[in-house]
Design an enzyme around this catalytic site. Sequence first.
Site, PDB file in Angstrom:
ATOM      1  N   ALA A 112       0.912  -1.389  -0.151  1.00 23.64           N
ATOM      2  CA  ALA A 112       0.062   0.049   0.084  1.00 23.64           C
ATOM      3  C   ALA A 112       0.785   1.208   0.070  1.00 23.64           C
ATOM      4  O   ALA A 112       0.274   2.310  -0.616  1.00 23.64           O
ATOM      5  CB  ALA A 112      -1.049  -0.064   1.101  1.00 23.64           C
ATOM      6  N   ASP A 126       1.082  -3.465  -5.672  1.00 24.32           N
ATOM      7  CA  ASP A 126       1.731  -2.472  -6.443  1.00 24.32           C
ATOM      8  C   ASP A 126       3.157  -2.699  -6.400  1.00 24.32           C
ATOM      9  O   ASP A 126       3.726  -2.045  -5.302  1.00 24.32           O
ATOM     10  CB  ASP A 126       1.161  -1.092  -5.930  1.00 24.32           C
ATOM     11  CG  ASP A 126       1.677   0.000  -6.607  1.00 24.32           C
ATOM     12  OD1 ASP A 126       2.201  -0.092  -7.799  1.00 24.32           O
ATOM     13  OD2 ASP A 126       1.346   1.445  -6.026  1.00 24.32           O
ATOM     14  N   GLY A 136      -0.541   4.958   0.156  1.00 21.85           N
ATOM     15  CA  GLY A 136      -1.967   4.772   0.054  1.00 21.85           C
ATOM     16  C   GLY A 136      -2.748   5.180  -0.958  1.00 21.85           C
ATOM     17  O   GLY A 136      -3.791   5.133  -1.189  1.00 21.85           O
ATOM     18  N   ASP A 193       2.210  -3.036   4.024  1.00 21.99           N
ATOM     19  CA  ASP A 193       2.968  -2.732   3.549  1.00 21.99           C
ATOM     20  C   ASP A 193       4.373  -3.423   4.148  1.00 21.99           C
ATOM     21  O   ASP A 193       4.261  -3.080   5.560  1.00 21.99           O
ATOM     22  CB  ASP A 193       3.483  -1.306   3.196  1.00 21.99           C
ATOM     23  CG  ASP A 193       4.567  -1.199   1.979  1.00 21.99           C
ATOM     24  OD1 ASP A 193       4.122  -0.744   1.023  1.00 21.99           O
ATOM     25  OD2 ASP A 193       5.606  -1.259   2.247  1.00 21.99           O
ATOM     26  N   LYS A 242      -3.225   3.691  -4.197  1.00 23.97           N
ATOM     27  CA  LYS A 242      -4.213   3.072  -4.893  1.00 23.97           C
ATOM     28  C   LYS A 242      -5.160   2.421  -3.926  1.00 23.97           C
ATOM     29  O   LYS A 242      -6.566   2.113  -4.010  1.00 23.97           O
ATOM     30  CB  LYS A 242      -3.573   1.674  -5.349  1.00 23.97           C
ATOM     31  CG  LYS A 242      -2.473   2.221  -6.712  1.00 23.97           C
ATOM     32  CD  LYS A 242      -2.116   1.097  -7.255  1.00 23.97           C
ATOM     33  CE  LYS A 242      -1.388   1.269  -8.648  1.00 23.97           C
ATOM     34  NZ  LYS A 242      -0.335   2.519  -8.226  1.00 23.97           N
ATOM     35  N   CYS A 251       5.263   0.045 -12.195  1.00 21.91           N
ATOM     36  CA  CYS A 251       5.476   1.327 -12.714  1.00 21.91           C
ATOM     37  C   CYS A 251       6.674   1.264 -13.308  1.00 21.91           C
ATOM     38  O   CYS A 251       7.543   2.187 -13.527  1.00 21.91           O
ATOM     39  CB  CYS A 251       5.402   2.471 -11.772  1.00 21.91           C
ATOM     40  SG  CYS A 251       6.517   2.684 -10.330  1.00 21.91           S
TER      41      CYS A 251
END
Length: 432
Positions: A239, A308, A242, A262, A244, A361
């Site tokens: 996360a 993520d 935060g 996380d 997303k 990413c």
Amino acid sequence: MTPAARLSAAIELIETIDSNRVPAAGALKEWGTAHRFAGSGDRAAIAGLVWDVLRRRASSAWIMGEDSARARLLGMLKLERGLNADAIAALCDGSRFAPSPLSAAERNALSSNTLDGAPAHIAGDYPEWLDPHLAQVFGENRVLEAAAMASRAPLDLRVNTLKAKREKVQASTAHLGTTPTKWSPNGLRIDISADARNPGIQAEEAFIKGQIEVQDEGSQLAALLSAAKPGEQVIDLCAGAGGKTLALAAMMQGKGRLIATDSDKRQLAPIHERLSRAGVHNCDVRTPKGEGEILSDIKASADLVMIDAPCSGTGTWRRNPDAKWRIRPGALEVRLKTQAEVLDRASHLVKPGGRIVYVTCSVLDAENGEQIRGFLARHPGFSIIPPAEVTAALWDKADDFAAATLRSAEGLLMTPRRTGTDGFYVSVLRKG
């Protein structure tokens, strides 16, 4: 400060970054502290020059035939800012605080030299060791893709649908120049010129009321592609601050169970205040303590696990051009190991019929498709939901968006050149 004085300051800063091997953001902050006379507009303009030099570091040195701070700045003014030799010479006139006049060689380079014949990593402005990785994904288009990743990024906002509608927020932020994002149904975009300061979003009433958050459109779309639904049990496994998590909460409309955690508890520090401001009441933030498993009560019961994943960040070079010159092969290997570990962890949390959404990413296949192929080899009980099925019927522009992305058997890739977003990879897996 005059425009010429700003150039001199930028050259000084680039020399500091080169000689001390320090991150650009830290060097800019120290310079601002030591030069209180420089106004906010001056600091923003100087920062813009430094970031643009980092964006065009290799190509600027190539056309100038010299890899110095001054040469890179002069080359950048031609390549990125579009100035000709006469305009650059007018700024470098040797007057007080201005750079020294152009030499004959510099003027000739600015007038005559081009990137014709430059190697791909020079024309695309990225480290040479990454060329095989980019060629694997983009082939002959890697220079065009990398050049787009070297461009200046806009500022994107996500409207929090728990509190407001996009039309209302756009009206209240019209003074910032907001326009609807091309793909995200909840996004607003602010284009920022080379010398402009980023607007003070945190001082805006819409931000204070929790109606907007800063989030790149690509990140918004990655959350949207998770298809999180009201009433589901959703876990945001990486996360961080935060971003997303907040997007998932809005999609769930306050219904269901949302868990954010996380492995690095320091990354979670901002999330509590952000959730409160956004009006999210169904999120359980779990901060790691010691070596224990903080999700031990989740036994194959989650409808959705969002990953993520920590990655190289190659997709965010527009926002952090310093990072592409600092990344090393060893750092990539560490990221690959972490990504595999977090995927394996997620496999035990999701229920039969549930899904894992893997997001990076990064534009590198080693962190994207290869990771998914490796995961499926280790966990044959999972299958890939085809990208066409992932995007179908999620929103009215889904078909056009899917066509704009670079799709593979494992997932889809957004890039600045293709979708106008940061580089994001999304793969959705279903447990059999």
